[in-house]
Design a protein around this motif. Sequence first.
Motif, mmCIF file in Angstrom:
data_model
loop_
_atom_site.group_PDB
_atom_site.id
_atom_site.type_symbol
_atom_site.label_atom_id
_atom_site.label_comp_id
_atom_site.label_asym_id
_atom_site.label_seq_id
_atom_site.Cartn_x
_atom_site.Cartn_y
_atom_site.Cartn_z
ATOM 1 N N GLY A 244 0.825 -1.201 0.000
ATOM 2 C CA GLY A 244 0.000 0.000 0.000
ATOM 3 C C GLY A 244 0.854 1.243 0.000
ATOM 4 O O GLY A 244 2.015 1.235 -0.424
ATOM 5 N N THR A 245 0.288 2.331 0.514
ATOM 6 C CA THR A 245 0.935 3.643 0.483
ATOM 7 C C THR A 245 1.034 4.205 1.893
ATOM 8 O O THR A 245 0.081 4.128 2.674
ATOM 9 C CB THR A 245 0.138 4.611 -0.406
ATOM 10 O OG1 THR A 245 -0.019 4.035 -1.707
ATOM 11 C CG2 THR A 245 0.855 5.945 -0.542
ATOM 12 N N LEU A 246 2.179 4.777 2.201
ATOM 13 C CA LEU A 246 2.380 5.450 3.479
ATOM 14 C C LEU A 246 2.212 6.953 3.269
ATOM 15 O O LEU A 246 2.862 7.545 2.411
ATOM 16 C CB LEU A 246 3.784 5.153 4.014
ATOM 17 C CG LEU A 246 4.156 5.755 5.361
ATOM 18 C CD1 LEU A 246 3.277 5.181 6.466
ATOM 19 C CD2 LEU A 246 5.632 5.513 5.664
ATOM 20 N N THR A 247 1.336 7.555 4.041
ATOM 21 C CA THR A 247 1.084 8.995 3.942
ATOM 22 C C THR A 247 1.155 9.600 5.344
ATOM 23 O O THR A 247 1.351 8.894 6.340
ATOM 24 C CB THR A 247 -0.299 9.272 3.347
ATOM 25 O OG1 THR A 247 -1.311 8.875 4.296
ATOM 26 C CG2 THR A 247 -0.515 8.524 2.038
ATOM 27 N N ALA A 248 0.986 10.911 5.410
ATOM 28 C CA ALA A 248 0.982 11.587 6.711
ATOM 29 C C ALA A 248 -0.158 11.075 7.582
ATOM 30 O O ALA A 248 -0.094 11.125 8.815
ATOM 31 C CB ALA A 248 0.874 13.094 6.518
ATOM 32 N N GLY A 249 -1.201 10.553 6.958
ATOM 33 C CA GLY A 249 -2.368 10.066 7.704
ATOM 34 C C GLY A 249 -2.277 8.614 8.104
ATOM 35 O O GLY A 249 -3.175 8.110 8.780
ATOM 36 N N GLY A 250 -1.214 7.912 7.707
ATOM 37 C CA GLY A 250 -1.066 6.507 8.047
ATOM 38 C C GLY A 250 -0.872 5.638 6.827
ATOM 39 O O GLY A 250 -0.414 6.099 5.780
ATOM 40 N N PHE A 251 -1.265 4.376 6.937
ATOM 41 C CA PHE A 251 -1.093 3.411 5.856
ATOM 42 C C PHE A 251 -2.420 3.191 5.142
ATOM 43 O O PHE A 251 -3.463 3.009 5.781
ATOM 44 C CB PHE A 251 -0.599 2.077 6.417
ATOM 45 C CG PHE A 251 -0.508 0.967 5.399
ATOM 46 C CD1 PHE A 251 0.569 0.861 4.543
ATOM 47 C CD2 PHE A 251 -1.539 0.022 5.291
ATOM 48 C CE1 PHE A 251 0.649 -0.171 3.613
ATOM 49 C CE2 PHE A 251 -1.472 -1.002 4.368
ATOM 50 C CZ PHE A 251 -0.377 -1.099 3.520
ATOM 51 N N VAL A 252 -2.377 3.226 3.811
ATOM 52 C CA VAL A 252 -3.560 2.959 2.996
ATOM 53 C C VAL A 252 -3.269 1.736 2.137
ATOM 54 O O VAL A 252 -2.358 1.751 1.308
ATOM 55 C CB VAL A 252 -3.928 4.158 2.094
ATOM 56 C CG1 VAL A 252 -5.191 3.852 1.299
ATOM 57 C CG2 VAL A 252 -4.102 5.428 2.917
#
Length: 351
Positions: A244-252
């Motif tokens: 998935g993708t790591l963003t400022a909001g967490g893991f998606v």
Amino acid sequence: MGAVTISDVRKVYNKTEVLKCVSVDIRDGEFLVLVGPSGCGKSTLLRMIAGLEEISSGEIAIGGQVINDLAPKERDIAMVFQSYALYPHMTVEENMAFALKLKGMSRGERDQRIARAAEILGLTPYLERRPKELSGGQRQRVAMGRAMVRNPAVFLFDEPLSNLDAKLRVAMRSEIKQNHARLKTTTVYVTHDQIEAMTMADRIVVMHDGQVEQIGTPLELYDQPANLFVAGFIGSPAMNMLRGTLTAGGFVAADGTRIDLGSETAAAGARDVVLGIRPEHFSQSGTGHSAEILAVEPTGAETQVAARFAGSEVMIALRERISARPGESLTVLPQPGSLHLFDAGTGIRIN
């Protein structure tokens, strides 16, 4: 002193590099396990320590002495093989005495060493028997006893339990560890079985494709795997991997499921990652995510559930017993403080 130093060791067969600049410092008295899949080079490295394989480049030293050019009999090592390698026409006592006779040891000292090893290994009643009259476990004890009586600086074990049944393997690995605690002799042990490695080692060397992936204590490797290979190899059931993708909001996750990472690493911009979750680091929670049950495997101590979670098949290990069946759903939550993040491109740990 039985410290073993392996420095930038390479092994090349017909232009194929089997070992790639391997370096390991093995402490005096340590029980070190070389573990990895078949063909990773662990047995080749062990045989190079023993002098059964030539070193293409680099150095191996025992007790500070470089042994590259020493014959096996001059290296002060004793090796226990997978096949036991016992002389079928000799009794247990004769098998254990053979190397001592070649060294010219007196009969009295031979008898004393054999009696002590036989007592430790429970072989005293079998000293007059031949290998064909013994069980697999007893033959393995004889092979260990033959090594013990030599009182070497280093013990080398090459997958010694692989020919035994599951119950006997468990008993024998405990026995080997107890003997190590008594003798305190440096031990290098090769296995492809990560459970053996986890339960027996002071430290583990994880090898893959001819190189060292990580060195550490069993719990260091379990709790802080350095990369995706170690994360997937150490642990049973294996660690679950979600892309998935790591963003400022967490893991998606790839299917859009958002997973809270708590205090784990976050990224200012989107970054492709792999999220690792150990099966035991799921908990049932009314505020969690739905997981579709594919199979339920009760083991008594825990319940293992194969499920579809965040678009991937995962294994969930729950301490409680559940009555759910395939096709039903669980609501589970990954424990934020126990998650592992790896770069999707390099496979290297990033948290």
